[in-house]
Design an enzyme around this catalytic site. Structure first.
Site, mmCIF file in Angstrom:
data_model
loop_
_atom_site.group_PDB
_atom_site.id
_atom_site.type_symbol
_atom_site.label_atom_id
_atom_site.label_comp_id
_atom_site.label_asym_id
_atom_site.label_seq_id
_atom_site.Cartn_x
_atom_site.Cartn_y
_atom_site.Cartn_z
ATOM 1 N N GLY A 1 0.815 -1.213 0.000
ATOM 2 C CA GLY A 1 0.000 0.000 0.000
ATOM 3 C C GLY A 1 0.841 1.253 0.000
ATOM 4 N N ILE B 1 0.642 6.783 4.405
ATOM 5 C CA ILE B 1 1.756 6.395 5.264
ATOM 6 C C ILE B 1 2.741 5.509 4.514
ATOM 7 C CG2 ILE B 1 2.393 5.100 7.344
ATOM 8 C CD1 ILE B 1 -0.275 5.942 8.561
ATOM 9 N N SER C 1 -3.480 -0.763 15.087
ATOM 10 C CA SER C 1 -4.163 0.468 15.476
ATOM 11 C C SER C 1 -4.655 0.350 16.912
ATOM 12 C CB SER C 1 -5.354 0.728 14.551
ATOM 13 O OG SER C 1 -6.151 1.796 15.030
ATOM 14 N N TYR D 1 -13.082 -3.077 11.319
ATOM 15 C CA TYR D 1 -11.736 -2.491 11.276
ATOM 16 C C TYR D 1 -10.983 -2.816 12.566
ATOM 17 C CZ TYR D 1 -8.036 0.998 10.888
ATOM 18 O OH TYR D 1 -6.814 1.627 10.827
#
Length: 333
Positions: A52, A57, A181, A211
């Site tokens: 990604g 980021i 996260s 998520y």
């Protein structure tokens, strides 16, 4: 009446000034809080994969590692975005050893093809950064019959990491870095079906829960993999990048409010990649494995993992759901 209006206007301006001061103070606090990597490690001769990495980021992580002289491979789904990102990184770093390969984490077939090409063409992998992530998808399934958020954020990286194990072992000292996260604190993972859709009554809450679940699975995976790799030349750690001004939540409602919050209170994307870079380069974590980091600092895994019994369950179910065969399972040994 005039006096009353003047008073209202005065207090409105006062409130506006207070809000501006509050926002500026918060931005200053963020700047002061962010721990710099303090690492001047060069990576000449190192091979790095960042998933990604065409934006956000991932892009700034790849950019920094390219500046350090590494051979950087961007794993991206969007070919046009990948080509542009590679050109920008080469231009900014003068490091021509930057390339991309198509990697669609929504497809196990694409992941297997990517891993096969890496294993065939690269002598080794020194750093694997599982950075790619999505949020806000509902009950949409991938071609592999898994929910999109769970597959991109967890099952895909799980499979990719397992398939690249042979290449990682060829490095003298390899590092696996999993972007997780703090949202993992809000996860509720079903014990008997980790890929289940959350039963939250409000669909948008279910999307957020998905998520959170994907990120908690990533933390469990980090802990379990570190234990299984003990005695090998590979470390694996997870991280929270912080509240960052990315578009990951663009599929959720109330976009004007979300954009205001992120632009006002969150870190820039450049600031958000600091911990990824720290874990990829710092000598301080050379022999550290199975840990969680925030702001370049280790944090207690117990803040996230409340049920250690789930670790083996998640591992075993993940191997089944990504369809690892016996040979692929043995790559870790």
């Amino acid at each position: 009446m005039i006096i009353l209006n003047d008073t209202i206007i005065f207090y409105e301006k006062l409130i506006q000034i207070f809000i501006i001061i509050l926002i500026i103070s918060w931005r200053i606090y963020l700047k002061l809080r962010i721990k710099q990597t303090n690492s001047y490690t060069y990576l000449f001769g190192k091979v790095v994969i960042v998933t990604g990495a065409n934006k956000g980021i991932g892009y700034f992580t790849a950019l920094d590692l390219a500046k350090r002289g590494a051979k950087v491979i961007l794993g991206c789904k969007n070919e046009q975005g990948a080509i542009l990102a590679v050109k920008k990184i080469i231009y900014k770093t003068n490091n021509k050893n930057v390339s991309y390969k198509i990697l669609n984490l929504m497809s196990f077939e694409s992941i297997r093809k990517f891993a096969m090409e890496i294993d065939r063409n690269e002598e080794k992998i020194d750093v694997l950064i599982n950075n790619a992530g999505v949020a806000g998808f509902g009950e949409y399934l991938t071609e592999d019959n898994l929910q999109i958020t769970l597959q991109v954020n967890y099952f895909g990286p799980f499979l990719l990491t397992r398939l690249l194990m042979r290449s990682l072992k060829r490095s003298e000292s390899a590092r696996i870095i999993n972007v997780a996260s703090h949202m993992a604190k809000f996860a509720k993972i079903p014990k008997f079906q980790i890929d289940a859709y959350p039963n939250d009554l409000i669909d948008n809450f279910a999307k957020i829960r998905l998520y959170a679940n994907s990120k908690l699975c990533m933390i469990y995976f980090t802990s379990a993999l570190a234990k299984k790799l003990k005695g090998n030349n590979i470390t694996v750690n997870a991280l929270h990048p912080g509240g960052v001004q990315t578009d990951i939540f663009k599929r959720l409602p109330f976009q004007m409010f979300i954009k205001f919050i992120t632009k006002t209170w969150f870190m820039t994307v450049e600031e958000g990649c600091r911990t990824s870079i720290y874990l990829a380069t710092s000598n301080e974590v050379e022999n550290v494995s199975g840990k969680m980091f925030d702001n370049c600092t280790e944090v207690d895994l117990e803040k996230y993992i409340k049920n250690w019994e789930l670790e083996d369950i998640i591992w075993e179910q993940s191997e089944e759901l990504v369809c690892l065969d016996r040979m692929e399972k043995n790559l870790i040994n």
